[in-house]
Design a protein around this motif. Structure first.
Motif, PDB file in Angstrom:
ATOM      1  N   ALA A 191      54.063  22.421  37.710  1.00  0.00           N
ATOM      2  CA  ALA A 191      54.427  23.829  37.653  1.00  0.00           C
ATOM      3  C   ALA A 191      53.440  24.612  36.806  1.00  0.00           C
ATOM      4  O   ALA A 191      53.326  25.834  36.924  1.00  0.00           O
ATOM      5  CB  ALA A 191      55.830  23.970  37.068  1.00  0.00           C
ATOM      6  N   GLY A 192      52.707  23.896  35.952  1.00  0.00           N
ATOM      7  CA  GLY A 192      51.845  24.565  35.005  1.00  0.00           C
ATOM      8  C   GLY A 192      50.627  25.248  35.599  1.00  0.00           C
ATOM      9  O   GLY A 192      50.130  26.227  35.046  1.00  0.00           O
ATOM     10  N   GLN A 193      50.106  24.763  36.745  1.00  0.00           N
ATOM     11  CA  GLN A 193      48.835  25.301  37.226  1.00  0.00           C
ATOM     12  C   GLN A 193      48.893  26.793  37.567  1.00  0.00           C
ATOM     13  O   GLN A 193      47.972  27.535  37.247  1.00  0.00           O
ATOM     14  CB  GLN A 193      48.336  24.486  38.434  1.00  0.00           C
ATOM     15  N   SER A 194      50.002  27.243  38.194  1.00  0.00           N
ATOM     16  CA  SER A 194      50.052  28.666  38.538  1.00  0.00           C
ATOM     17  C   SER A 194      50.237  29.494  37.269  1.00  0.00           C
ATOM     18  O   SER A 194      49.677  30.589  37.138  1.00  0.00           O
ATOM     19  CB  SER A 194      51.175  28.940  39.538  1.00  0.00           C
ATOM     20  N   ASN A 195      51.008  28.938  36.323  1.00  0.00           N
ATOM     21  CA  ASN A 195      51.179  29.590  35.032  1.00  0.00           C
ATOM     22  C   ASN A 195      49.820  29.711  34.325  1.00  0.00           C
ATOM     23  O   ASN A 195      49.482  30.742  33.753  1.00  0.00           O
ATOM     24  CB  ASN A 195      52.158  28.765  34.199  1.00  0.00           C
ATOM     25  N   LEU A 196      49.017  28.648  34.394  1.00  0.00           N
ATOM     26  CA  LEU A 196      47.696  28.644  33.777  1.00  0.00           C
ATOM     27  C   LEU A 196      46.804  29.709  34.408  1.00  0.00           C
ATOM     28  O   LEU A 196      46.117  30.461  33.702  1.00  0.00           O
ATOM     29  CB  LEU A 196      47.068  27.254  33.939  1.00  0.00           C
ATOM     30  N   ARG A 197      46.821  29.803  35.731  1.00  0.00           N
ATOM     31  CA  ARG A 197      45.971  30.803  36.395  1.00  0.00           C
ATOM     32  C   ARG A 197      46.361  32.210  35.979  1.00  0.00           C
ATOM     33  O   ARG A 197      45.518  33.083  35.811  1.00  0.00           O
ATOM     34  CB  ARG A 197      46.037  30.650  37.920  1.00  0.00           C
ATOM     35  N   ARG A 198      47.666  32.439  35.776  1.00  0.00           N
ATOM     36  CA  ARG A 198      48.107  33.757  35.326  1.00  0.00           C
ATOM     37  C   ARG A 198      47.565  34.054  33.924  1.00  0.00           C
ATOM     38  O   ARG A 198      47.055  35.143  33.645  1.00  0.00           O
ATOM     39  CB  ARG A 198      49.649  33.806  35.337  1.00  0.00           C
ATOM     40  N   ARG A 199      47.638  33.050  33.034  1.00  0.00           N
ATOM     41  CA  ARG A 199      47.135  33.267  31.664  1.00  0.00           C
ATOM     42  C   ARG A 199      45.633  33.517  31.673  1.00  0.00           C
ATOM     43  O   ARG A 199      45.135  34.336  30.907  1.00  0.00           O
ATOM     44  CB  ARG A 199      47.443  32.053  30.775  1.00  0.00           C
ATOM     45  N   LEU A 200      44.911  32.794  32.506  1.00  0.00           N
ATOM     46  CA  LEU A 200      43.462  32.991  32.586  1.00  0.00           C
ATOM     47  C   LEU A 200      43.142  34.385  33.116  1.00  0.00           C
ATOM     48  O   LEU A 200      42.243  35.065  32.609  1.00  0.00           O
ATOM     49  CB  LEU A 200      42.827  31.918  33.479  1.00  0.00           C
ATOM     50  N   ALA A 201      43.909  34.819  34.112  1.00  0.00           N
ATOM     51  CA  ALA A 201      43.674  36.154  34.680  1.00  0.00           C
ATOM     52  C   ALA A 201      43.893  37.222  33.614  1.00  0.00           C
ATOM     53  O   ALA A 201      43.165  38.220  33.555  1.00  0.00           O
ATOM     54  CB  ALA A 201      44.601  36.379  35.880  1.00  0.00           C
ATOM     55  N   GLU A 202      44.891  37.008  32.747  1.00  0.00           N
ATOM     56  CA  GLU A 202      45.135  37.964  31.663  1.00  0.00           C
ATOM     57  C   GLU A 202      43.923  38.069  30.741  1.00  0.00           C
ATOM     58  O   GLU A 202      43.683  39.094  30.120  1.00  0.00           O
ATOM     59  CB  GLU A 202      46.362  37.535  30.842  1.00  0.00           C
ATOM     60  N   ALA A 203      43.156  36.967  30.626  1.00  0.00           N
ATOM     61  CA  ALA A 203      41.958  36.976  29.786  1.00  0.00           C
ATOM     62  C   ALA A 203      40.729  37.400  30.592  1.00  0.00           C
ATOM     63  O   ALA A 203      39.603  37.293  30.111  1.00  0.00           O
ATOM     64  CB  ALA A 203      41.739  35.595  29.182  1.00  0.00           C
ATOM     65  N   GLY A 204      40.937  37.862  31.824  1.00  0.00           N
ATOM     66  CA  GLY A 204      39.818  38.317  32.644  1.00  0.00           C
ATOM     67  C   GLY A 204      39.082  37.193  33.360  1.00  0.00           C
ATOM     68  O   GLY A 204      37.977  37.375  33.845  1.00  0.00           O
ATOM     69  N   LEU A 205      39.687  36.008  33.428  1.00  0.00           N
ATOM     70  CA  LEU A 205      39.042  34.859  34.067  1.00  0.00           C
ATOM     71  C   LEU A 205      39.771  34.525  35.367  1.00  0.00           C
ATOM     72  O   LEU A 205      40.835  33.909  35.360  1.00  0.00           O
ATOM     73  CB  LEU A 205      39.082  33.641  33.134  1.00  0.00           C
ATOM     74  N   GLU A 206      39.206  34.966  36.496  1.00  0.00           N
ATOM     75  CA  GLU A 206      39.834  34.664  37.778  1.00  0.00           C
ATOM     76  C   GLU A 206      39.381  33.274  38.229  1.00  0.00           C
ATOM     77  O   GLU A 206      38.184  32.999  38.302  1.00  0.00           O
ATOM     78  CB  GLU A 206      39.433  35.708  38.829  1.00  0.00           C
ATOM     79  N   VAL A 207      40.323  32.397  38.519  1.00  0.00           N
ATOM     80  CA  VAL A 207      39.995  31.046  38.961  1.00  0.00           C
ATOM     81  C   VAL A 207      40.763  30.772  40.250  1.00  0.00           C
ATOM     82  O   VAL A 207      41.956  31.086  40.346  1.00  0.00           O
ATOM     83  CB  VAL A 207      40.367  29.999  37.883  1.00  0.00           C
ATOM     84  N   GLU A 208      40.080  30.220  41.266  1.00  0.00           N
ATOM     85  CA  GLU A 208      40.721  29.926  42.546  1.00  0.00           C
ATOM     86  C   GLU A 208      41.770  28.824  42.379  1.00  0.00           C
ATOM     87  O   GLU A 208      41.562  27.889  41.591  1.00  0.00           O
ATOM     88  CB  GLU A 208      39.668  29.434  43.553  1.00  0.00           C
ATOM     89  N   PRO A 209      42.872  28.905  43.124  1.00  0.00           N
ATOM     90  CA  PRO A 209      43.834  27.794  43.097  1.00  0.00           C
ATOM     91  C   PRO A 209      43.126  26.503  43.518  1.00  0.00           C
ATOM     92  O   PRO A 209      42.278  26.537  44.415  1.00  0.00           O
ATOM     93  CB  PRO A 209      44.886  28.197  44.135  1.00  0.00           C
ATOM     94  N   GLY A 210      43.452  25.416  42.872  1.00  0.00           N
ATOM     95  CA  GLY A 210      42.866  24.133  43.252  1.00  0.00           C
ATOM     96  C   GLY A 210      41.518  23.850  42.614  1.00  0.00           C
ATOM     97  O   GLY A 210      40.974  22.752  42.770  1.00  0.00           O
ATOM     98  N   ASP A 211      40.953  24.804  41.898  1.00  0.00           N
ATOM     99  CA  ASP A 211      39.686  24.565  41.188  1.00  0.00           C
ATOM    100  C   ASP A 211      39.887  23.382  40.244  1.00  0.00           C
ATOM    101  O   ASP A 211      40.837  23.365  39.449  1.00  0.00           O
ATOM    102  CB  ASP A 211      39.315  25.828  40.398  1.00  0.00           C
ATOM    103  N   PRO A 212      39.018  22.357  40.316  1.00  0.00           N
ATOM    104  CA  PRO A 212      39.222  21.188  39.453  1.00  0.00           C
ATOM    105  C   PRO A 212      39.164  21.525  37.957  1.00  0.00           C
ATOM    106  O   PRO A 212      39.697  20.770  37.141  1.00  0.00           O
ATOM    107  CB  PRO A 212      38.080  20.245  39.849  1.00  0.00           C
TER     108      PRO A 212
END
Lengths: 547, 547
Positions: free
Chosen positions: A346-367
Motif C-alpha cells: 500500500a505504501g508505493q502510491s502513498n510514497l509517490r504522493r509524498r514525492l509529488a508534494e516535494a516536486g518529484l514526479e515519479v512514474e508508477p513502477g519505477d524501481p
C-alpha cells in the motif's frame, strides 16, 4: 452540515474555551502575554463563542493580557470569584479587579456544595447564597453578561440537591445568562452526569442556560460533556489539547469534530465553528504544542499523527479498497491526513504522493520507488523518523533517484567543549568548532566559537552550526537568511543500542520552514547530520538541482 | 472491596489485556520477545484474566513469545482470524499456526459487517457465517476456550442488525465462551454503544458471554467501555496506557481503578485484581513507558505525575484542610501520590515530607526550609525539574542545610569530538574527554575516549562519564558499581532562552536507583552536571556525610 438535506432548524450549541485560564493550571504551563494573545487570535479564528482570558488581578500575565484588550469576535470573558462574605459586591477589591478588565462577559466561580461552603470557605450556607446573588447582580448592573461556574456541582448535588439547585436558581434570578455545572474534582462518571443534568432541567433550570465543565481524572471528560449535551446542556466548556489542572479539562479538539461530524450531533446542532475552522483544527492543536514546546502526541484523537495511520497489514490493504473500511471520518475534514506505512504494498502510491508534494514526479513502477522504501525502512530501524523531517526524507529520495547534487563535501570537523575557571575564578564553558569543506575543488577551513553577542555560551552545536555556515564559497550568499528555529533531542532505540535522534527546524527569509533529522550514538554527530541536511535542502530550493 | 459491609454477592467482571497484540499496532511500537515476557509477567501480577500475547505465525516476535511459553495464572490467549473460505478449518495453515501455540484460549477475529464481508473479504455472507462456525468449532474440538472478536460489530449492527446478530449466535452455538463486540474504527459514541449492547442482550445473547473492545478515536474509549458494562457486557478488553492502532485502545490503567473504586461499579462487581495489584498500577504504567522509552504523560488519569498535583492556589490551601476537597480518590490506592507545588505556603509541609524520605529530618519553621523553596523556585525558572530527579533535589537541600560534603572538586574538563576519514576512507567519529579533579588535596588528571568494546563511538557524554569515574582516589572503590542506565534529553525554556535539560538514571550493585538533572544551553555541560550529581549522591550513601 446537512441543513440542506434535512431542512430542520438546528439548535445552537455554545463553545466556551478556558485554555487561557483553566488550561494555565496545567503543571509546567505558564503562558506569556504574547502567547496568550496568539492563542486568543487562533481561538477566535476557530469560531468559539467565549474566550476566558484569565483572572484579572490574580497575576501579572493575566492582567497584562486584558490590558492589551485583544479585539475578538468571540466574547472575551474575565474569570473571578463571587464576592467574599462580610463586604458588599461594590467593595470587594478582587471582584473590582475582574470588572476593571472591561470584558463583555464575566464568569464567577461560586460554591454550590455545602461541604465546601462550610469547610473551605468557613461561612454559612445563607451567606454563600447571598454572595452569589449580590455578585451576579453587580456584574449585570455594570452591563456585563454574567456566568456562574458552579464549583463541585455534581458532588454538591449528591450531598444536598436542594441547596445546589438553590445556588443555580439565585444566579439565574439575579440575571446570569448561564449557570455552568462544574465537575471540579473530575470524579463523576458520564452516566451520572447525564442523570444529574436531566434532573436539574426537570427541576426547572432551562437547558438553554446550562453549561458543562468537566475534568479528565477518570479519562471521561469528553464522555461526560457529551452526556450533558445529550441531557440538554447547551454550553460546552473545555480547553485546547485538554490542558488543565491535574489530568486536564474536556478537550475541545476532540469535542468539536464529534459535535460537527458525527450522529446524532451533526444533524441536530450548530456551533460557531465553520468547516474552514474545523479544517484548521490539526494545525491549531500543533501550534499550541509548539508554544508549549511539547512533542505532539501521535495518538491524539482526530488531530494526532497516528489518528489515521493504518499499521496493521489487514487494515492497510482494506484502506486501499475503501478508506471507510477503517476510518470513522475523512481525515481532511479536521486538517489531518491518512498515513499508510511505506513498508508494504500500500505504501508505493502513498510514497509517490509524498514525492509529488516535494516536486518529484515519479512514474508508477519505477524501481527507484522500491529502493526508497527499502532505504526508509533501514534508516527507521536505525532510529530515524521521517514523520516530521520531510526535508531529510526528500534528500534521501533524491539520492535514490540520482537527483541530489553535491554542492560541497564535508572533509572533517572537530568540536571542543572546555569548562574551566576564568580570570575571576568562576567556572565558564566555551566550545570551539572547526569545519573543513571542499567547494568547487577548493578546501575551506572555518572556525567558530559558541559565545553569543551577550557573552553567553550557547554550546557545541551552536558553534558547529556557525562554522558550517561561515564559508561555503559561491553558496554562501544563499544560506545567509537560513535560521535554526528549533532543536529537538530524543533518545531512542536504533537496533539494540540507544541512539540520539535530533530534529532541527529551520526557516529562511522567504517564509519557508523545513525540518531535518540526524541519528547517532554521538549527539554532536546527530546534530551535524541534521544541520547538513538543512543546508542542502535550502541549496536545492535556491540553486536548483544542478550544482 | 466493600463486600463485608454490603453482604451482597458481587458479579464477576473479566479483564482481557491486549497490550501485546493490539497494543503492538501503535505507531512506533515493536516489542522484543524479552519485553513481551516482562510485560506478561507484570500483567499476571496485576491480576488480569486473559493475556493476549500476539498472533502466532504472523511475525517472529509473536511466535518467539509463544515458544517461550510463559507460565501465567491468567489465561494465555493466542490471536488469529477465522479460517478463509474455500478450505476446511483443519486445512487452514494460518489457523493451524495459531492453535500450534498451545495456549488455553484462542481469540479469533471474524467479520460481522456485511460491507466488510463483501468488500474486504469478497465472499458471500453465508460463507462468512460458515467460516465463523467451523473455526470456533475447530478450536473447541481441540480443547481450547474460544473467543470471537466481532470486528466492526457496531457499524455492522447499524447496517444489518440481523446479520451481525447471526454471526454472534453461530459463534456461541459452536461453543465460543465469549463474543466480543469490537468498535474497530473507534467511531461509535458511548450512548450508542450502550443502546446496541442492550439490544444485543435483549435479542438473546447473554451478557455473561459478551465482551467489549473499543478504540479511542473520539476520546471515548473508556466511556464506551463503561457504557457497555452498564448495559450488561461482562468482559472488558483494553491495553496498558491505551496503546493500540491509531488513537489506541481502551486504557485499562484508567478503567481498572474506576471499576474497583467508584460507584456504582465498586459495590456491584469484582475483578481478579487485588488491592495490592491496584496499588502497583502507577509503577506498572511507568514501567511500560520505560520499555517504550517514552516520557510518562503527567496528565494521565490516576497514574500521571500531575493526576494529584494541585497547582491552583485556592485548591492547594483547601487540600491542606481536607484532601477530599479536590481529590476524587486517595492517590495511594493506585500507587500515586499527592503533589502540592512547593512554591506556596502549602509547600513547606510537603517539603519536610520529601526531605524526611531522603533521611533529612528538619524541624517545622527551620529557616532553611524557606531557602530551599527559594532555591527550587529559582532553579525551576532556569529549566530544572525535580519531579523525577529526586537525587539532585536532595543534594540541593543538603547544600542549603549545610549537610553536603565536598568529596572532590572538579577543576576543569575538556571534551573533543572529531569526525574525519579513517584509513579505509570511511567517515568515523571519536570523542576524547579529559577531567581534572582534586581529591584530598591531590590533583588527578584522567582521560578517556568514547570507543566501546565493539569499536563503536558512544559519543562525548560517554567519554566524559568514563573520565570522571576513572580516578577519584579513595572514593574510587565506592563508585565501581555505579552504572548509567538511562539518559534523557529535553529542550526546554530557561528564562527566555532555550536550554537543554538532561536527566540521568543511575543504578548500583546494591539495587539502588536514582535520577539526577543538569541544565545548560550547552548539552555537554548539562550532562556533566547530572553525572556529577549522580556520583555525589552515591558517595553520600556509601561514605556517609563526613568526607
Amino acid at each position: 452540515m446537512s441543513d440542506a438535506t434535512t431542512g430542520a432548524a438546528k439548535e445552537r450549541l455554545y463553545l466556551y474555551d478556558t485554555t487561557l485560564r483553566d488550561g494555565q493550571q496545567t503543571q509546567g504551563v505558564q503562558f506569556s502575554v504574547a502567547e496568550k494573545l496568539r492563542i486568543a487570535a487562533a481561538l477566535d479564528a476557530l469560531g468559539v463563542d467565549y474566550i476566558e482570558g484569565g483572572w484579572p488581578g490574580a497575576n501579572p500575565t493575566d492582567s497584562g493580557f486584558f490590558d492589551a484588550a485583544p479585539a475578538t469576535r468571540a466574547r472575551m470573558t474575565a474569570f473571578g470569584m463571587t464576592k467574599r462574605a462580610g463586604r458588599s459586591a461594590e467593595n470587594d477589591d478582587v471582584l473590582a479587579a475582574v470588572l476593571d478588565a472591561g470584558t463583555p462577559a464575566v464568569c464567577l466561580v461560586g460554591k454550590t456544595h455545602e461541604f465546601h461552603v462550610t469547610t473551605a470557605l468557613g461561612i454559612t450556607l445563607e451567606e454563600n447564597v447571598e454572595n452569589i446573588r449580590a455578585s451576579v447582580a453587580h456584574c449585570v448592573a455594570k452591563g456585563r453578561e454574567a456566568l456562574l461556574d458552579a464549583e463541585h456541582f455534581f458532588d454538591g448535588y449528591r450531598a444536598n440537591p436542594g441547596y445546589a439547585l438553590e445556588c443555580l436558581r439565585v444566579a439565574l434570578d439575579s440575571g446570569a445568562r448561564w449557570v455552568v455545572l462544574c465537575d471540579t474534582n473530575g470524579g463523576t462518571l458520564p452516566s451520572e452526569v447525564g442523570r444529574i443534568v436531566a434532573e436539574v432541567i426537570a427541576a426547572g433550570v432551562p437547558g438553554e442556560k446550562l453549561g458543562i465543565h468537566t475534568h479528565n481524572d477518570t479519562e471521561n471528560a469528553v464522555g461526560c460533556t457529551l452526556a450533558a449535551v445529550d441531557a440538554g446542556a447547551r454550553q460546552v466548556q473545555g480547553t485546547l489539547n485538554g490542558l488543565g489542572e491535574r489530568c486536564g479539562n474536556a478537550n475541545l479538539v476532540s469535542i468539536i469534530p464529534t459535535l460537527m461530524l458525527k450522529a446524532p450531533y451533526a444533524d441536530r446542532f450548530e456551533t460557531g465553528v465553520s468547516e474552514e475552522g474545523l479544517a484548521g483544527l490539526t494545525r491549531l492543536s500543533r501550534m499550541l504544542d509548539d508554544i508549549l514546546n511539547r512533542v505532539p502526541l501521535k495518538q491524539t484523537p482526530y488531530v494526532g499523527g497516528s489518528a489515521f495511520t493504518h499499521k496493521a497489514g489487514l487494515h492497510a490493504s482494506a484502506i486501499l479498497k475503501d478508506p471507510t473500511t477503517y476510518e470513522h471520518i475523512d481525515p481532511s475534514l479536521v486538517g489531518n491526513r491518512r498515513l499508510v506505512p511505506m513498508s508494504n504494498q500500500a505504501g508505493q502510491s502513498n510514497l509517490r504522493r509524498r514525492l509529488a508534494e516535494a516536486g518529484l514526479e515519479v512514474e508508477p513502477g519505477d524501481p527507484a520507488l522500491g529502493r526508497i522504501l527499502d532505504s526508509v525502512k533501514a534508516r527507521e530501524a536505525e532510529g530515524y523518523s521521517y514523520d516530521t523531517a520531510e526535508a531529510s526524507f526528500e534528500l534521501l529520495a533524491r539520492a535514490e533517484l540520482g537527483r541530489l547534487p553535491e554542492f560541497f563535501e564535508v572533509k572533517r570537523y572537530r568540536v571542543t567543549v572546555e569548562r574551566r575557571k576564568n580570570k575571576r575564578n568562576k567556572m565558564v564553558s566555551l566550545s570551539e568548532a572547526v569545519v573543513v569543506v571542499k567547494v568547487d575543488g577548493e578546501k575551506k577551513l572555518s572556525v567558530s566559537e559558541s559565545m553569543d553577542e551577550t557573552g553567553s555560551d550557547r554550546g557545541p552545536v551552536n558553534a558547529l552550526s556557525k562554522a558550517l555556515a561561515k564559508d561555503l564559497g559561491r553558496y554562501q550568499e544563499v544560506i545567509e537568511d537560513l535560521r535554526l528555529v528549533d532543536f529537538k533531542v530524543r533518545i531512542t532505540q536504533g537496533g539494540t543500542e540507544a541512539v540520539t535522534r535530533v530534529i532541527i527546524d529551520s526557516e529562511d527569509g522567504q517564509g519557508r520552514s523545513w525540518s531535518t533529522v540526524g541519528v547517532s550514538a554521538n549527539i554532536v554527530d546527530a546534530s551535524f547530520e541534521a544541520l547538513l541536511d538543512a543546508v542542502r535542502w535550502k541549496l536545492i530550493r535556491d540553486c536548483g538541482e544542478v550544482s
